[in-house]
Design a protein around this motif. Structure first.
Motif, PDB file in Angstrom:
ATOM      1  N   ILE A 167       4.111  15.164 -10.551  1.00  0.00           N
ATOM      2  CA  ILE A 167       4.416  15.391 -11.970  1.00  0.00           C
ATOM      3  C   ILE A 167       3.308  16.214 -12.622  1.00  0.00           C
ATOM      4  CG2 ILE A 167       4.594  14.234 -14.204  1.00  0.00           C
ATOM      5  CD1 ILE A 167       6.122  11.993 -12.731  1.00  0.00           C
ATOM      6  N   ILE A 168       2.067  15.880 -12.330  1.00  0.00           N
ATOM      7  CA  ILE A 168       0.941  16.633 -12.903  1.00  0.00           C
ATOM      8  C   ILE A 168       0.981  18.087 -12.443  1.00  0.00           C
ATOM      9  CG2 ILE A 168      -1.573  16.892 -12.828  1.00  0.00           C
ATOM     10  CD1 ILE A 168      -1.757  13.836 -12.838  1.00  0.00           C
ATOM     11  N   ILE A 169       1.216  18.302 -11.157  1.00  0.00           N
ATOM     12  CA  ILE A 169       1.270  19.677 -10.627  1.00  0.00           C
ATOM     13  C   ILE A 169       2.410  20.457 -11.275  1.00  0.00           C
ATOM     14  CG2 ILE A 169       1.741  21.047  -8.558  1.00  0.00           C
ATOM     15  CD1 ILE A 169       0.147  18.930  -6.990  1.00  0.00           C
ATOM     16  N   TYR A 170       3.575  19.841 -11.368  1.00  0.00           N
ATOM     17  CA  TYR A 170       4.735  20.520 -11.952  1.00  0.00           C
ATOM     18  C   TYR A 170       4.483  20.835 -13.422  1.00  0.00           C
ATOM     19  CZ  TYR A 170       9.556  21.554 -13.139  1.00  0.00           C
ATOM     20  OH  TYR A 170      10.685  22.177 -13.571  1.00  0.00           O
ATOM     21  N   GLU A 227       0.833  -1.208   0.000  1.00  0.00           N
ATOM     22  CA  GLU A 227       0.000   0.000   0.000  1.00  0.00           C
ATOM     23  C   GLU A 227       0.867   1.257   0.000  1.00  0.00           C
ATOM     24  OE1 GLU A 227      -3.474   2.089   2.723  1.00  0.00           O
ATOM     25  OE2 GLU A 227      -2.873   0.027   3.137  1.00  0.00           O
ATOM     26  N   LEU A 228       1.966   1.242   0.763  1.00  0.00           N
ATOM     27  CA  LEU A 228       2.872   2.390   0.796  1.00  0.00           C
ATOM     28  C   LEU A 228       3.488   2.643  -0.581  1.00  0.00           C
ATOM     29  CD1 LEU A 228       4.394   4.546   2.443  1.00  0.00           C
ATOM     30  CD2 LEU A 228       6.131   2.810   2.895  1.00  0.00           C
ATOM     31  N   GLU A 229       3.878   1.575  -1.275  1.00  0.00           N
ATOM     32  CA  GLU A 229       4.439   1.740  -2.618  1.00  0.00           C
ATOM     33  C   GLU A 229       3.400   2.335  -3.567  1.00  0.00           C
ATOM     34  OE1 GLU A 229       7.579   1.421  -3.681  1.00  0.00           O
ATOM     35  OE2 GLU A 229       8.070   1.062  -1.576  1.00  0.00           O
ATOM     36  N   GLN A 230       2.146   1.909  -3.439  1.00  0.00           N
ATOM     37  CA  GLN A 230       1.083   2.469  -4.278  1.00  0.00           C
ATOM     38  C   GLN A 230       0.889   3.952  -3.988  1.00  0.00           C
ATOM     39  OE1 GLN A 230      -2.204  -0.084  -3.370  1.00  0.00           O
ATOM     40  NE2 GLN A 230      -1.582  -1.670  -4.820  1.00  0.00           N
ATOM     41  N   VAL A 231       0.890   4.313  -2.713  1.00  0.00           N
ATOM     42  CA  VAL A 231       0.720   5.721  -2.342  1.00  0.00           C
ATOM     43  C   VAL A 231       1.898   6.550  -2.864  1.00  0.00           C
ATOM     44  CG1 VAL A 231       0.643   7.316  -0.377  1.00  0.00           C
ATOM     45  CG2 VAL A 231      -0.758   5.249  -0.374  1.00  0.00           C
ATOM     46  N   LYS A 232       3.118   5.996  -2.770  1.00  0.00           N
ATOM     47  CA  LYS A 232       4.282   6.723  -3.299  1.00  0.00           C
ATOM     48  C   LYS A 232       4.135   6.955  -4.808  1.00  0.00           C
ATOM     49  CE  LYS A 232       7.939   5.247  -0.132  1.00  0.00           C
ATOM     50  NZ  LYS A 232       9.170   4.429  -0.042  1.00  0.00           N
ATOM     51  N   TYR A 233       3.687   5.913  -5.517  1.00  0.00           N
ATOM     52  CA  TYR A 233       3.512   6.036  -6.968  1.00  0.00           C
ATOM     53  C   TYR A 233       2.474   7.114  -7.287  1.00  0.00           C
ATOM     54  CZ  TYR A 233       2.317   4.818 -11.762  1.00  0.00           C
ATOM     55  OH  TYR A 233       2.081   4.867 -13.103  1.00  0.00           O
ATOM     56  N   ILE A 234       1.353   7.091  -6.583  1.00  0.00           N
ATOM     57  CA  ILE A 234       0.301   8.087  -6.804  1.00  0.00           C
ATOM     58  C   ILE A 234       0.822   9.485  -6.484  1.00  0.00           C
ATOM     59  CG2 ILE A 234      -1.943   8.891  -5.954  1.00  0.00           C
ATOM     60  CD1 ILE A 234      -2.691   5.911  -5.615  1.00  0.00           C
ATOM     61  N   PHE A 235       1.577   9.608  -5.399  1.00  0.00           N
ATOM     62  CA  PHE A 235       2.130  10.903  -5.015  1.00  0.00           C
ATOM     63  C   PHE A 235       3.069  11.434  -6.098  1.00  0.00           C
ATOM     64  CE2 PHE A 235       5.383  13.470  -2.860  1.00  0.00           C
ATOM     65  CZ  PHE A 235       4.576  14.465  -2.340  1.00  0.00           C
ATOM     66  N   LYS A 236       3.936  10.573  -6.635  1.00  0.00           N
ATOM     67  CA  LYS A 236       4.843  10.999  -7.700  1.00  0.00           C
ATOM     68  C   LYS A 236       4.053  11.457  -8.916  1.00  0.00           C
ATOM     69  CE  LYS A 236       8.811   8.134  -6.525  1.00  0.00           C
ATOM     70  NZ  LYS A 236       9.647   6.982  -6.932  1.00  0.00           N
ATOM     71  N   TYR A 257       2.106  23.647 -13.702  1.00  0.00           N
ATOM     72  CA  TYR A 257       2.792  24.887 -13.361  1.00  0.00           C
ATOM     73  C   TYR A 257       3.602  25.397 -14.554  1.00  0.00           C
ATOM     74  CZ  TYR A 257       6.229  27.980 -11.196  1.00  0.00           C
ATOM     75  OH  TYR A 257       7.039  29.039 -10.895  1.00  0.00           O
ATOM     76  N   ILE A 258       4.343  24.497 -15.190  1.00  0.00           N
ATOM     77  CA  ILE A 258       5.171  24.892 -16.336  1.00  0.00           C
ATOM     78  C   ILE A 258       4.293  25.345 -17.499  1.00  0.00           C
ATOM     79  CG2 ILE A 258       6.734  24.001 -18.103  1.00  0.00           C
ATOM     80  CD1 ILE A 258       8.136  22.458 -15.923  1.00  0.00           C
ATOM     81  N   ILE A 259       3.208  24.619 -17.735  1.00  0.00           N
ATOM     82  CA  ILE A 259       2.310  25.003 -18.828  1.00  0.00           C
ATOM     83  C   ILE A 259       1.703  26.375 -18.546  1.00  0.00           C
ATOM     84  CG2 ILE A 259       0.089  24.447 -19.924  1.00  0.00           C
ATOM     85  CD1 ILE A 259       0.918  21.486 -19.696  1.00  0.00           C
ATOM     86  N   ASN A 260       1.291  26.598 -17.297  1.00  0.00           N
ATOM     87  CA  ASN A 260       0.718  27.913 -16.956  1.00  0.00           C
ATOM     88  C   ASN A 260       1.738  29.025 -17.131  1.00  0.00           C
ATOM     89  OD1 ASN A 260      -1.834  26.988 -16.414  1.00  0.00           O
ATOM     90  ND2 ASN A 260      -1.455  26.702 -14.239  1.00  0.00           N
ATOM     91  N   LYS A 261       2.960  28.754 -16.718  1.00  0.00           N
ATOM     92  CA  LYS A 261       4.015  29.766 -16.898  1.00  0.00           C
ATOM     93  C   LYS A 261       4.248  30.022 -18.388  1.00  0.00           C
ATOM     94  CE  LYS A 261       5.426  30.978 -12.856  1.00  0.00           C
ATOM     95  NZ  LYS A 261       5.330  32.350 -12.402  1.00  0.00           N
ATOM     96  N   PHE A 262       4.289  28.930 -19.149  1.00  0.00           N
ATOM     97  CA  PHE A 262       4.502  29.077 -20.592  1.00  0.00           C
ATOM     98  C   PHE A 262       3.365  29.878 -21.219  1.00  0.00           C
ATOM     99  CE2 PHE A 262       3.680  27.517 -24.891  1.00  0.00           C
ATOM    100  CZ  PHE A 262       4.848  27.899 -25.511  1.00  0.00           C
ATOM    101  N   LEU A 263       2.132  29.533 -20.827  1.00  0.00           N
ATOM    102  CA  LEU A 263       0.996  30.250 -21.384  1.00  0.00           C
ATOM    103  C   LEU A 263       1.009  31.719 -20.963  1.00  0.00           C
ATOM    104  CD1 LEU A 263      -1.863  27.628 -21.019  1.00  0.00           C
ATOM    105  CD2 LEU A 263      -0.675  28.322 -23.112  1.00  0.00           C
ATOM    106  N   TYR A 264       1.399  31.970 -19.726  1.00  0.00           N
ATOM    107  CA  TYR A 264       1.469  33.351 -19.246  1.00  0.00           C
ATOM    108  C   TYR A 264       2.503  34.139 -20.049  1.00  0.00           C
ATOM    109  CZ  TYR A 264       2.232  37.320 -16.171  1.00  0.00           C
ATOM    110  OH  TYR A 264       2.383  38.590 -15.669  1.00  0.00           O
TER     111      TYR A 264
END
Length: 123
Positions: A95-98, A82-91, A101-108
């Motif tokens: 990645i999605i957040i980052y 379960e911990l490995e699954q949570v780590k994978y989901i967190f990563k 963020y980059i796409i928003n900066k690029f669009l800005y």
């Protein structure tokens, strides 16, 4: 109770002490070997039976503890999975957040650069 009554009770208790055998010898008495052998055999048999029961209890206790350990190991394995699954989901979320963020900066920056270009060509 006064002192005289206590003295009378004390004298009676000394005179009426436990009944003692007249032989006065200590240790084994002659002629009792067969009865002692029977008692000794019964005592040894009780001791053997007690030892058997003790070993059986010990065996059951060890089986119980081994089952308990096996259950705990299964729980630990499940929690690690379960911990490995949570780590994978967190990563994945990071990645999605980052990326967002980059796409928003690029669009800005793209928005600003388009406006700057438009302003440049308007003049």
């Amino acid at each position: 109770m006064n002192f005289e009554e206590m003295a009378v009770i004390d004298e009676h208790s000394v005179c009426e002490g436990p009944a003692r055998k007249e032989s006065g010898k200590r240790g084994r008495k002659p002629g009792r070997k067969s009865a002692e052998k029977v008692d000794m055999k019964a005592k040894l048999e009780r001791s053997r039976q007690s030892a058997r029961e003790c070993r059986a209890r010990k065996k059951l206790r060890y089986q119980y503890l081994e089952e308990l350990v096996a259950d705990r190991e299964k729980a630990v394995f499940a929690l690690r999975k379960e911990l490995e699954q949570v780590k994978y989901i967190f990563k994945f979320i990071v990645i999605i957040i980052y990326t967002t963020y980059i796409i928003n900066k690029f669009l800005y920056f793209h928005y600003i650069s388009v406006h700057l270009i438009l302003l440049y060509f308007e003049n």
